[in-house]
Design a protein around this motif. Sequence first.
Motif, mmCIF file in Angstrom:
data_model
loop_
_atom_site.group_PDB
_atom_site.id
_atom_site.type_symbol
_atom_site.label_atom_id
_atom_site.label_comp_id
_atom_site.label_asym_id
_atom_site.label_seq_id
_atom_site.Cartn_x
_atom_site.Cartn_y
_atom_site.Cartn_z
ATOM 1 N N THR A 80 0.836 -1.199 0.000
ATOM 2 C CA THR A 80 0.000 0.000 0.000
ATOM 3 C C THR A 80 0.871 1.248 0.000
ATOM 4 N N LEU A 81 1.920 1.254 0.804
ATOM 5 C CA LEU A 81 2.845 2.395 0.824
ATOM 6 C C LEU A 81 3.478 2.611 -0.539
ATOM 7 N N HIS A 82 3.878 1.533 -1.179
ATOM 8 C CA HIS A 82 4.500 1.634 -2.503
ATOM 9 C C HIS A 82 3.527 2.265 -3.500
ATOM 10 N N GLN A 83 2.275 1.823 -3.477
ATOM 11 C CA GLN A 83 1.267 2.381 -4.383
ATOM 12 C C GLN A 83 1.040 3.868 -4.105
ATOM 13 N N MET A 84 0.949 4.238 -2.830
ATOM 14 C CA MET A 84 0.731 5.645 -2.484
ATOM 15 C C MET A 84 1.895 6.503 -2.967
ATOM 16 N N GLU A 130 7.817 15.183 -0.214
ATOM 17 C CA GLU A 130 8.277 14.572 1.035
ATOM 18 C C GLU A 130 7.473 13.300 1.301
ATOM 19 N N GLU A 131 7.595 12.329 0.418
ATOM 20 C CA GLU A 131 6.773 11.136 0.568
ATOM 21 C C GLU A 131 7.246 10.188 1.659
ATOM 22 N N ASP A 132 8.338 10.514 2.355
ATOM 23 C CA ASP A 132 8.781 9.682 3.467
ATOM 24 C C ASP A 132 8.107 10.070 4.779
ATOM 25 N N ASP A 133 7.365 11.170 4.802
ATOM 26 C CA ASP A 133 6.607 11.568 5.980
ATOM 27 C C ASP A 133 5.265 10.832 5.912
ATOM 28 N N LEU A 134 5.134 9.754 6.707
ATOM 29 C CA LEU A 134 3.962 8.888 6.626
ATOM 30 C C LEU A 134 2.656 9.648 6.890
ATOM 31 N N GLY A 135 2.652 10.538 7.857
ATOM 32 C CA GLY A 135 1.439 11.298 8.157
ATOM 33 C C GLY A 135 0.979 12.132 6.978
ATOM 34 N N LEU A 192 1.823 11.674 3.810
ATOM 35 C CA LEU A 192 1.491 10.783 2.704
ATOM 36 C C LEU A 192 0.092 10.206 2.877
ATOM 37 N N LEU A 193 -0.248 9.734 4.068
ATOM 38 C CA LEU A 193 -1.590 9.193 4.331
ATOM 39 C C LEU A 193 -2.667 10.261 4.167
ATOM 40 N N ALA A 194 -2.421 11.449 4.687
ATOM 41 C CA ALA A 194 -3.399 12.532 4.568
ATOM 42 C C ALA A 194 -3.641 12.862 3.094
ATOM 43 N N HIS A 195 -2.558 12.964 2.335
ATOM 44 C CA HIS A 195 -2.671 13.257 0.908
ATOM 45 C C HIS A 195 -3.432 12.150 0.186
ATOM 46 N N TRP A 196 -3.044 10.907 0.429
ATOM 47 C CA TRP A 196 -3.641 9.781 -0.282
ATOM 48 C C TRP A 196 -5.134 9.638 0.021
ATOM 49 N N THR A 197 -5.534 9.775 1.273
ATOM 50 C CA THR A 197 -6.958 9.623 1.590
ATOM 51 C C THR A 197 -7.769 10.765 0.980
ATOM 52 N N ARG A 198 -7.199 11.934 0.901
ATOM 53 C CA ARG A 198 -7.900 13.055 0.266
ATOM 54 C C ARG A 198 -8.086 12.804 -1.233
ATOM 55 N N VAL A 199 -7.038 12.314 -1.876
ATOM 56 C CA VAL A 199 -7.113 11.987 -3.300
ATOM 57 C C VAL A 199 -8.194 10.933 -3.538
ATOM 58 N N GLN A 200 -8.212 9.890 -2.735
ATOM 59 C CA GLN A 200 -9.190 8.820 -2.907
ATOM 60 C C GLN A 200 -10.619 9.305 -2.642
ATOM 61 N N ALA A 201 -10.783 10.173 -1.666
ATOM 62 C CA ALA A 201 -12.118 10.715 -1.378
ATOM 63 C C ALA A 201 -12.623 11.565 -2.540
ATOM 64 N N VAL A 202 -11.748 12.347 -3.162
ATOM 65 C CA VAL A 202 -12.139 13.156 -4.325
ATOM 66 C C VAL A 202 -12.543 12.238 -5.477
ATOM 67 N N ALA A 207 -5.138 8.344 -9.972
ATOM 68 C CA ALA A 207 -4.929 9.070 -8.711
ATOM 69 C C ALA A 207 -4.064 10.303 -8.898
ATOM 70 N N ASP A 208 -3.083 10.219 -9.789
ATOM 71 C CA ASP A 208 -2.193 11.376 -9.959
ATOM 72 C C ASP A 208 -2.819 12.496 -10.793
ATOM 73 N N HIS A 209 -4.066 12.340 -11.233
ATOM 74 C CA HIS A 209 -4.775 13.431 -11.914
ATOM 75 C C HIS A 209 -5.509 14.331 -10.923
ATOM 76 N N VAL A 210 -5.725 13.841 -9.708
ATOM 77 C CA VAL A 210 -6.437 14.622 -8.693
ATOM 78 C C VAL A 210 -5.519 15.734 -8.199
ATOM 79 N N ARG A 211 -6.079 16.914 -8.019
ATOM 80 C CA ARG A 211 -5.325 18.066 -7.516
ATOM 81 C C ARG A 211 -5.885 18.494 -6.168
ATOM 82 N N LEU A 212 -5.003 18.910 -5.292
ATOM 83 C CA LEU A 212 -5.381 19.434 -3.978
ATOM 84 C C LEU A 212 -4.759 20.803 -3.811
#
Length: 192
Positions: free
Chosen positions: A109-113, A121-126, A128-138, A150-155
Amino acid sequence: MQSVLLDTPAGITARLGWDPKIPEHDRKRALAREIVSAQLGVDPKAVRVEREAPGTFGFHTQLVAEVEGREVPLRIRNANFRAATVVAVADPAIPLGLDLRDAHPDEPTLHQMKRHSHLLEEDDLGKLLAHWTRVQAVRDADGRGARVAADHVRLDSPQTKGWIPDRRVYYQLADLSRDSWIITLAYGAAPA
């Protein structure tokens, strides 16, 4: 099943429930029934929650609620992850999207995110998780889900608003995280 009411924006009600012994389909129906019955002031036994009929192959069906054989005019969205389920209910005019993740993702899952994230700064787990869940919710709120990469979503930079560039729709983002669950709600404004 244990469940808790989540702190949501006005007009949206959400509950998180977890129980490893209860199948996902039963958890989401029970949570939806609990929310709908409370909103309508009816006995939970009077609320029937079913899946809508699929429109086409690959169509992700949503839940619909009925009371006394009539469909209730509410939008129901849900997300599941392992033994946890989150359900959100709102007016049908409000676009909704949800994502639910464990705060301690496994290596695949980390690799996919990391592969699909826009973060430097994708080594900051917090972060990365915040970004990924926002992308998935959009993606969930948009309705096209996995058909949009997923990489088409903008925040925006504070990560409080998200969008997909080919549509002129913007979603507000709310962090509903609870305990060890990272939960994001994407929601649009009701039409005026």
